[in-house]
Design an enzyme around this catalytic site. Structure first.
Site, PDB file in Angstrom:
ATOM      1  N   ARG A  51       0.807  -1.210   0.000  1.00 35.80           N
ATOM      2  CA  ARG A  51       0.000   0.000   0.000  1.00 35.80           C
ATOM      3  C   ARG A  51       0.849   1.273   0.000  1.00 35.80           C
ATOM      4  O   ARG A  51       0.676   2.154  -0.838  1.00 35.80           O
ATOM      5  CB  ARG A  51      -0.888  -0.018   1.243  1.00 35.80           C
ATOM      6  N   THR A  52       1.782   1.358   0.930  1.00 32.76           N
ATOM      7  CA  THR A  52       2.543   2.599   1.067  1.00 32.76           C
ATOM      8  C   THR A  52       3.413   2.837  -0.168  1.00 32.76           C
ATOM      9  O   THR A  52       3.467   3.940  -0.702  1.00 32.76           O
ATOM     10  CB  THR A  52       3.419   2.552   2.338  1.00 32.76           C
ATOM     11  N   LYS A  80      24.571  -7.217  -0.422  1.00 26.99           N
ATOM     12  CA  LYS A  80      26.027  -7.405  -0.555  1.00 26.99           C
ATOM     13  C   LYS A  80      26.765  -6.852   0.651  1.00 26.99           C
ATOM     14  O   LYS A  80      27.992  -6.845   0.674  1.00 26.99           O
ATOM     15  CB  LYS A  80      26.526  -6.680  -1.804  1.00 26.99           C
ATOM     16  N   ARG A 101      11.383   3.003   3.499  1.00 28.25           N
ATOM     17  CA  ARG A 101      10.877   2.187   4.610  1.00 28.25           C
ATOM     18  C   ARG A 101      11.986   1.243   5.014  1.00 28.25           C
ATOM     19  O   ARG A 101      12.694   0.695   4.165  1.00 28.25           O
ATOM     20  CB  ARG A 101       9.651   1.392   4.183  1.00 28.25           C
ATOM     21  N   HIS A 129       5.474   6.535  11.395  1.00 27.12           N
ATOM     22  CA  HIS A 129       4.959   6.387  10.032  1.00 27.12           C
ATOM     23  C   HIS A 129       4.234   7.690   9.694  1.00 27.12           C
ATOM     24  O   HIS A 129       3.003   7.728   9.600  1.00 27.12           O
ATOM     25  CB  HIS A 129       4.016   5.180   9.983  1.00 27.12           C
TER      26      HIS A 129
END
Lengths: 306, 143
Positions: A51-52, A80, A101, A129
């Site tokens: 969604r975000t 890596k 995120r 958030h």
């Protein structure tokens, strides 16, 4: 350079400005269709999200801009062994703005120390958030016509629910807001938040059932008990069904109460509630796209005019 | 018990009894090559008992670290056998690389290049908060 790491990085007036712009974009999206042509948004998602990430990408594409990025740490140089700081420095050479995120708390702030472009925190572990909070504020303001003088109930996982932490921080800056924190003892809001409410003299109560407070609430913010935030699966299974909203529990609620949820839901809101006019969680999704359009536009404007 | 007066250096006085070894460790006094005296449980009118550390050299002392460990410490600067300055400490507003964040979910646990920043949030209760994740640490002095 301005970033959005925590919702309180912005003043109340700045937030109102973003919400106003979001309202204008909802009213006349065509007027903004080409406004960010030639600009690039990087979406760095070190943790899965549908969604975000899609709402950020949709927001940038709706403004005529372009998008690049990755949707899991496995598909970045993190696999890596590259440090977050080096990844951010590199990507900020390829883009005009970054939405990130990360599962670790404070990662966007760490990234902002090295980035050449504005960073937007799209969720950092169980911490914050802020763009969900902008979405929530926009939804509440569009439903109620105000963000002051109301009783806000927050229900479910208040310990790990980062949307809850950000929303409390944002709404505690408005006059006459009272919080009712509804959760099992194991999932109460962290003490640093209640301590801050006490220091600021903002009224709040902690209760264990939603039924006892339902008639008082102007807004009911439901949250999911998130499996990925638990260290122990037995604790998750024991608590996940504790707080389920259904039409029976809503009988005593105000006729104009607004029910919000950051989504995705599991079973904490019965689907029988979806057609209730008080359920606005799908309006929230739509608002999320427009408020992110307004945010990206505002941060890029601030940078240009700095 | 007699400890010689120092010629030029620093005397850390009014250390809360039992906390002197914390000061010794935080200031890494085991690594200096000048004479250092650590005196425990000295009688004190104000504290009942106190610790004292005498350092017979003009070394740099991080006052933020000292203030965090015990804001009640008095720092006496001695030159040519005379007291030339007396500094009172308080809890510092900011701590950089003095303490580490204990939150296992904090970004500082995996990004080694990041400095550990803590901001004083509540002076009366000695509460510091990690700049990155907001996790709290309480000042040792007020535990």
């Amino acid at each position: 350079m301005r970033h959005l790491i925590d919702i309180t990085d912005f003043t109340v007036e700045e937030i109102e400005g973003i919400l106003d712009l979001g309202d204008q974009m909802i009213a006349d999206p065509a007027a903004y269709r080409e406004s960010l042509r030639g600009r690039i948004l990087a979406t760095l998602f070190f943790e899965p999200s549908t969604r975000t990430r899609l709402s950020f990408e949709s927001a940038m594409l709706s403004l005529g801009g372009s998008v690049l990025g990755f949707s899991s740490a496995d598909s970045s140089s993190t696999a890596k062994g590259e440090s977050l700081m080096d990844t951010i420095r590199t990507v900020s050479c390829y883009s005009d703005i970054i939405a990130m995120r990360h599962p670790k708390e404070g990662a966007p702030m760490a990234g902002s120390l090295k980035s050449y472009v504005p960073i937007i925190n799209a969720g950092d572990g169980g911490h914050n958030h802020p763009t969900q909070t902008l979405t929530d504020l926009m939804t509440i303001r569009r439903c109620k016509g105000r963000l002051s003088n109301m009783v806000v109930g927050l229900c479910g996982d208040l310990k790990f629910g980062r949307t809850v932490h950000s929303l409390i921080g944002a709404m505690s800056r408005y006059e006459g807001v009272e919080f009712v924190l509804i959760s099992p003892p194991e999932l109460k809001v962290p003490s640093y938040i209640t301590e801050e409410l006490k220091v600021k003299g903002i009224p709040f109560r902690e209760v264990e059932t939603m039924e006892e407070v339902m008639p008082e609430l102007d807004v009911l913010y439901m949250t999911r008990v998130q499996k990925e935030r638990f260290f122990n699966e037995a604790d998750y299974i024991r608590l996940k069904d504790t707080y389920i909203l259904d039409p029976e529990k809503l009988r005593t609620a105000k006729a104009d109460m607004s029910i919000l949820h950051p989504l995705p839901r599991v079973n904490e809101i019965s689907t029988r509630v979806d057609d209730d006019p008080r359920a606005v969680y799908f309006d929230q999704v739509r608002n999320g796209r427009f408020v992110r359009m307004a945010l990206i536009t505002t941060l890029l404007n601030w940078r240009e005019n700095a | 018990m007699n400890i010689d007066a120092i010629h030029s250096g620093i005397v850390l006085d009014h250390i809360k009894a039992g906390r002197g070894m914390d000061v010794y460790r935080f200031l890494k006094l085991d690594e200096v090559d000048c004479p250092v005296a650590y005196i425990r449980n000295v009688r004190s009118n104000a504290l009942g008992r106190k610790d004292i550390i005498k350092i017979d050299s003009e070394i740099q002392v991080d006052l933020d670290v000292l203030g965090y460990i015990d804001p009640g410490i008095t720092v006496n600067i001695i030159k040519d056998g005379k007291l030339v300055e007396k500094k009172k400490l308080s809890l510092p507003e900011k701590l950089v690389n003095v303490i580490t964040c204990k939150n296992p979910r904090c970004i500082t646990t995996v990004e080694n290049a990041l400095d550990q920043h803590f901001i004083l949030k509540d002076r009366a209760r000695g509460i510091y908060r990690c700049m990155f994740c907001d996790a709290e640490r309480k000042s040792k002095a007020l535990r």
